[in-house]
Enzyme design. Structure first.
Site, PDB file in Angstrom:
ATOM      1  N   HIS A 217      73.085  39.426  22.240  1.00 60.52           N
ATOM      2  CA  HIS A 217      72.521  40.033  20.778  1.00 60.52           C
ATOM      3  C   HIS A 217      71.393  39.332  20.246  1.00 60.52           C
ATOM      4  O   HIS A 217      71.643  38.077  19.902  1.00 60.52           O
ATOM      5  CB  HIS A 217      73.823  40.252  20.074  1.00 60.52           C
ATOM      6  CG  HIS A 217      73.364  41.540  19.062  1.00 60.52           C
ATOM      7  ND1 HIS A 217      72.545  41.494  18.066  1.00 60.52           N
ATOM      8  CD2 HIS A 217      74.044  42.760  19.035  1.00 60.52           C
ATOM      9  CE1 HIS A 217      72.382  42.628  17.426  1.00 60.52           C
ATOM     10  NE2 HIS A 217      73.500  43.230  17.963  1.00 60.52           N
TER      11      HIS A 217
ATOM     12  N   HIS B  40      82.403  29.288  -1.171  1.00 64.98           N
ATOM     13  CA  HIS B  40      83.635  29.517  -0.222  1.00 64.98           C
ATOM     14  C   HIS B  40      83.809  31.051   0.177  1.00 64.98           C
ATOM     15  O   HIS B  40      84.531  31.300   1.029  1.00 64.98           O
ATOM     16  CB  HIS B  40      84.837  28.912  -0.917  1.00 64.98           C
ATOM     17  CG  HIS B  40      85.332  29.694  -1.957  1.00 64.98           C
ATOM     18  ND1 HIS B  40      86.295  30.678  -1.826  1.00 64.98           N
ATOM     19  CD2 HIS B  40      85.055  29.392  -3.465  1.00 64.98           C
ATOM     20  CE1 HIS B  40      86.592  31.130  -3.322  1.00 64.98           C
ATOM     21  NE2 HIS B  40      85.679  30.422  -4.189  1.00 64.98           N
ATOM     22  N   LYS B  41      83.475  31.844  -0.686  1.00 65.55           N
ATOM     23  CA  LYS B  41      83.594  33.216  -0.254  1.00 65.55           C
ATOM     24  C   LYS B  41      82.669  33.828   0.780  1.00 65.55           C
ATOM     25  O   LYS B  41      83.081  34.397   1.671  1.00 65.55           O
ATOM     26  CB  LYS B  41      83.351  33.959  -1.532  1.00 65.55           C
ATOM     27  CG  LYS B  41      84.345  33.723  -2.645  1.00 65.55           C
ATOM     28  CD  LYS B  41      84.050  34.949  -3.991  1.00 65.55           C
ATOM     29  CE  LYS B  41      84.963  34.523  -5.089  1.00 65.55           C
ATOM     30  NZ  LYS B  41      85.108  35.467  -6.161  1.00 65.55           N
TER      31      LYS B  41
ATOM     32  N   SER C  85      61.617  40.067  11.359  1.00 67.39           N
ATOM     33  CA  SER C  85      62.249  38.843  12.270  1.00 67.39           C
ATOM     34  C   SER C  85      63.144  39.412  13.329  1.00 67.39           C
ATOM     35  O   SER C  85      63.696  38.689  14.097  1.00 67.39           O
ATOM     36  CB  SER C  85      63.240  38.082  11.282  1.00 67.39           C
ATOM     37  OG  SER C  85      64.080  39.117  10.329  1.00 67.39           O
ATOM     38  N   HIS C  86      63.360  40.691  13.366  1.00 65.26           N
ATOM     39  CA  HIS C  86      64.115  41.363  14.538  1.00 65.26           C
ATOM     40  C   HIS C  86      63.100  42.109  15.557  1.00 65.26           C
ATOM     41  O   HIS C  86      63.659  42.731  16.319  1.00 65.26           O
ATOM     42  CB  HIS C  86      65.246  41.884  13.948  1.00 65.26           C
ATOM     43  CG  HIS C  86      66.559  41.328  13.302  1.00 65.26           C
ATOM     44  ND1 HIS C  86      66.452  40.950  12.137  1.00 65.26           N
ATOM     45  CD2 HIS C  86      67.012  40.383  14.106  1.00 65.26           C
ATOM     46  CE1 HIS C  86      67.301  39.920  11.972  1.00 65.26           C
ATOM     47  NE2 HIS C  86      67.920  39.569  13.011  1.00 65.26           N
TER      48      HIS C  86
ATOM     49  N   PRO D  71      71.180  49.073  -1.176  1.00 69.07           N
ATOM     50  CA  PRO D  71      70.609  48.200   0.308  1.00 69.07           C
ATOM     51  C   PRO D  71      70.163  48.933   1.111  1.00 69.07           C
ATOM     52  O   PRO D  71      70.653  50.101   1.377  1.00 69.07           O
ATOM     53  CB  PRO D  71      72.096  47.714   0.554  1.00 69.07           C
ATOM     54  CG  PRO D  71      73.204  47.537  -0.442  1.00 69.07           C
ATOM     55  CD  PRO D  71      72.628  48.826  -1.340  1.00 69.07           C
TER      56      PRO D  71
ATOM     57  N   LEU E 257      71.330  44.492  13.202  1.00 73.28           N
ATOM     58  CA  LEU E 257      72.779  45.158  13.521  1.00 73.28           C
ATOM     59  C   LEU E 257      72.615  46.654  12.886  1.00 73.28           C
ATOM     60  O   LEU E 257      73.574  47.338  13.321  1.00 73.28           O
ATOM     61  CB  LEU E 257      73.924  44.425  12.842  1.00 73.28           C
ATOM     62  CG  LEU E 257      74.402  43.166  13.406  1.00 73.28           C
ATOM     63  CD1 LEU E 257      75.520  42.655  12.485  1.00 73.28           C
ATOM     64  CD2 LEU E 257      75.196  43.626  14.992  1.00 73.28           C
TER      65      LEU E 257
ATOM     66  N   ASP F   8      63.724  31.733   8.899  1.00 73.35           N
ATOM     67  CA  ASP F   8      62.896  31.426   7.785  1.00 73.35           C
ATOM     68  C   ASP F   8      62.929  29.991   7.620  1.00 73.35           C
ATOM     69  O   ASP F   8      61.896  29.154   7.101  1.00 73.35           O
ATOM     70  CB  ASP F   8      63.228  32.186   6.412  1.00 73.35           C
ATOM     71  CG  ASP F   8      62.964  33.467   6.497  1.00 73.35           C
ATOM     72  OD1 ASP F   8      61.820  33.769   7.217  1.00 73.35           O
ATOM     73  OD2 ASP F   8      63.597  34.399   5.905  1.00 73.35           O
TER      74      ASP F   8
ATOM     75  N   ARG G  64      69.253  48.267  -7.091  1.00 73.84           N
ATOM     76  CA  ARG G  64      68.604  48.951  -5.946  1.00 73.84           C
ATOM     77  C   ARG G  64      69.750  49.021  -4.738  1.00 73.84           C
ATOM     78  O   ARG G  64      70.388  47.940  -4.379  1.00 73.84           O
ATOM     79  CB  ARG G  64      67.435  48.006  -5.262  1.00 73.84           C
ATOM     80  CG  ARG G  64      66.180  48.271  -6.112  1.00 73.84           C
ATOM     81  CD  ARG G  64      65.137  47.588  -5.308  1.00 73.84           C
ATOM     82  NE  ARG G  64      63.961  47.730  -6.363  1.00 73.84           N
ATOM     83  CZ  ARG G  64      63.703  47.358  -7.567  1.00 73.84           C
ATOM     84  NH1 ARG G  64      64.719  46.405  -8.060  1.00 73.84           N
ATOM     85  NH2 ARG G  64      62.705  47.464  -8.193  1.00 73.84           N
TER      86      ARG G  64
END
Lengths: 338, 338
Positions: free
Chosen positions: A125, A234-235, A52-53, A309, A129, A193, A307
């Protein structure tokens, strides 16, 4: 990008991809420095399977070059205006060249001071990242980066868009190994997506978005006409707000809604500031930092089902075989080379 | 803490609460400086209605004083060992005094350099994180803080605990107003709320935890015997990992699993490092930063249903009436004063 599996693909080597996008950027007004930086960014994404990038973004880059919104000959200038802050004025170009010029000064400051920041202004951009945070990790530094973008996401509880999908990425260095890297949108689902799901007539999982009346919906077309929602209630919404403030308010760059309002709608990226932090674990924690962390990563890896990241992407990186590229996308990009 | 509503309460003024906890900390071995810092922390939590970090924590503080794990006469020392990094050695005390001594040096460094960090080592954190980030916001600085704690949470996809509930807090300054403050655990539900749900025989919402076999469960007792889960799936899990690395690996403090293994199980806090970052929006963004951000907050507030983080707590702060304190808890704390 599991959506692509059922569509026809064509096998290209990374060298083929590099040659193709180099030609596309050159033909569409990029100078050599910008062509090289953009090409490195696109090829790195394809190399890592971050579809996607990668090539997926090339039509958008070209649209913004052709509309005149983005300066293909941008000459980003680095200024270390505060002791622990490096600034780059991006000269209205795409961000990759500004990043490549700013990272060495940021790394140098972080190694000298313990912690430092890089504020990138006046750029566009349109990439992942992790290239910038991993560039810092390659030098033994922790790196964290965030950027604003098009306003398509409602705050938690809200009924209209305000935030971008505001990604946040960080990399933790592991000397001699690929870093631990997390690069995540703060939206529940990536914008691209949802676009693809709308095109394919698919239904979204619950919680991805609301319609134009602020009501929950699993119809991707209704979400695109309404608002995406943050991940994690909310987080996650607070994380998206944090990105707005760091990539916008902290460095006098537009908030996502301001960037969206000022954009010409050419389909490329909107203007968006980027804030990158770097911290030296060696200077803060001393010589034992790497072995202390490595032992922790081993305990992490020993947990069934857990796993780290970035591991899947780093595994893909080691595969030097050809990459399968969506044939329709490839046709579109090849047409842009003329 | 909605759980408390059905239990008997007693009305206390904030001055009454201050007198009570001052006596409790003094009687249990705290010197004047630590008593004052701990009391300020507890009273601020009760003032703001942050009940899970106020009087609720006092029995745990006392347990760790009585067991000898924590030094009630700790004399934290501030050292600015790197230009942009202030270090505090907490002398095995509770964290509030170490924070109060370190924040002025951190703020000074951030105002001079643009960005700076405070690394607090050898302390025991048992409070909310917003007191420290709001202390920075009161000086016009952005503050971000994180801390590790007892290992009770599995990484996403994992079947056993490794992480603490690893809170992360940040405050954004608003001159003349209360800051925007987010203080959140990276767990789906707070540990204390799961304990209370277990005591009351309640069922949890889905997604809060897994049992000792790694299977999803809504039984709070099974979660306490198994693992909590991060909020927001793999993204929240990555945030919890980030906190482990910043509050542990980056500053040579224990990871949560190391802190848990070394703890004496007295019911008080485990040892946990704290990393606090400060950034000066005025220095990075220039004089217009506050009005730029204030206009954004107004647009945020105009969205139906959206609420800025921390607003409910800051509203409660303005209420100088008495506070309703759980009677059983009050009895327990009064017994600790003798």
């Amino acid at each position: 990008m599991a959506h692509n599996i059922s569509t026809p693909t064509q096998a290209l080597s990374l060298a083929d991809i590099e040659r193709l996008v180099t030609r596309v950027f050159r033909v569409n007004g990029c100078d050599e420095a910008n062509t090289a930086a953009l090409t490195r960014t696109v090829v790195a994404a394809e190399r890592d399977g971050a579809l996607s990038h990668g090539l997926f973004r090339v039509p958008g880059y070209v649209a913004s070059l052709r509309s005149g919104k983005v300066n293909g000959a941008a000459d980003p200038q680095v200024a270390a205006s505060l002791p622990a802050v490096v600034r780059v004025d991006g000269d209205n170009g795409f961000t990759p060249l500004a990043i490549e010029r700013g990272i060495p000064a940021l790394a140098s400051a972080a190694k000298k001071l313990g912690v430092a920041a890089l504020a990138i202004r006046r750029t566009y951009h349109f990439a992942a990242l992790w290239p910038e945070t991993e560039a810092l990790a390659d030098q033994g530094l922790f790196g964290l980066a965030c950027v604003n973008n098009m306003p398509v996401m409602a705050p938690f509880g809200g009924d209209a868009p305000l935030f971008g999908t505001n990604p946040l990425a960080w990399s933790w260095p592991r000397p001699g190994k690929a870093p631990v890297t997390c690069d995540m949108a703060t939206s529940a689902m990536a914008y691209g997506d949802i676009q693809i799901a709308a095109r394919e007539g698919e239904t979204l999982p619950p919680g991805c978005g609301i319609d134009a009346d602020g009501q929950p919906t699993t119809d991707p077309a209704e979400v695109l006409a309404g608002s995406l929602l943050p991940f994690g209630g909310h987080k996650g919404s607070a994380m998206a707000l944090l990105v707005e403030l760091l990539a916008g308010g902290a460095i006098a760059e537009p908030f996502s809604d301001e960037a969206g309002a000022a954009d010409n709608g050419d389909g490329g990226p909107v203007r968006g500031g980027e804030l990158i932090l770097a911290l030296s674990p060696e200077m803060l924690a001393g010589d034992e930092w790497a072995s202390h962390c490595e032992a922790f990563f081993q305990r992490f890896a020993a947990i069934q089902g857990a796993r780290l990241p970035g591991a899947a992407r780093h595994k893909m990186r080691l595969d030097d075989a050809t990459r399968e590229v969506n044939s329709r996308l490839l046709d579109e990009i090849e047409a842009l080379a003329h």
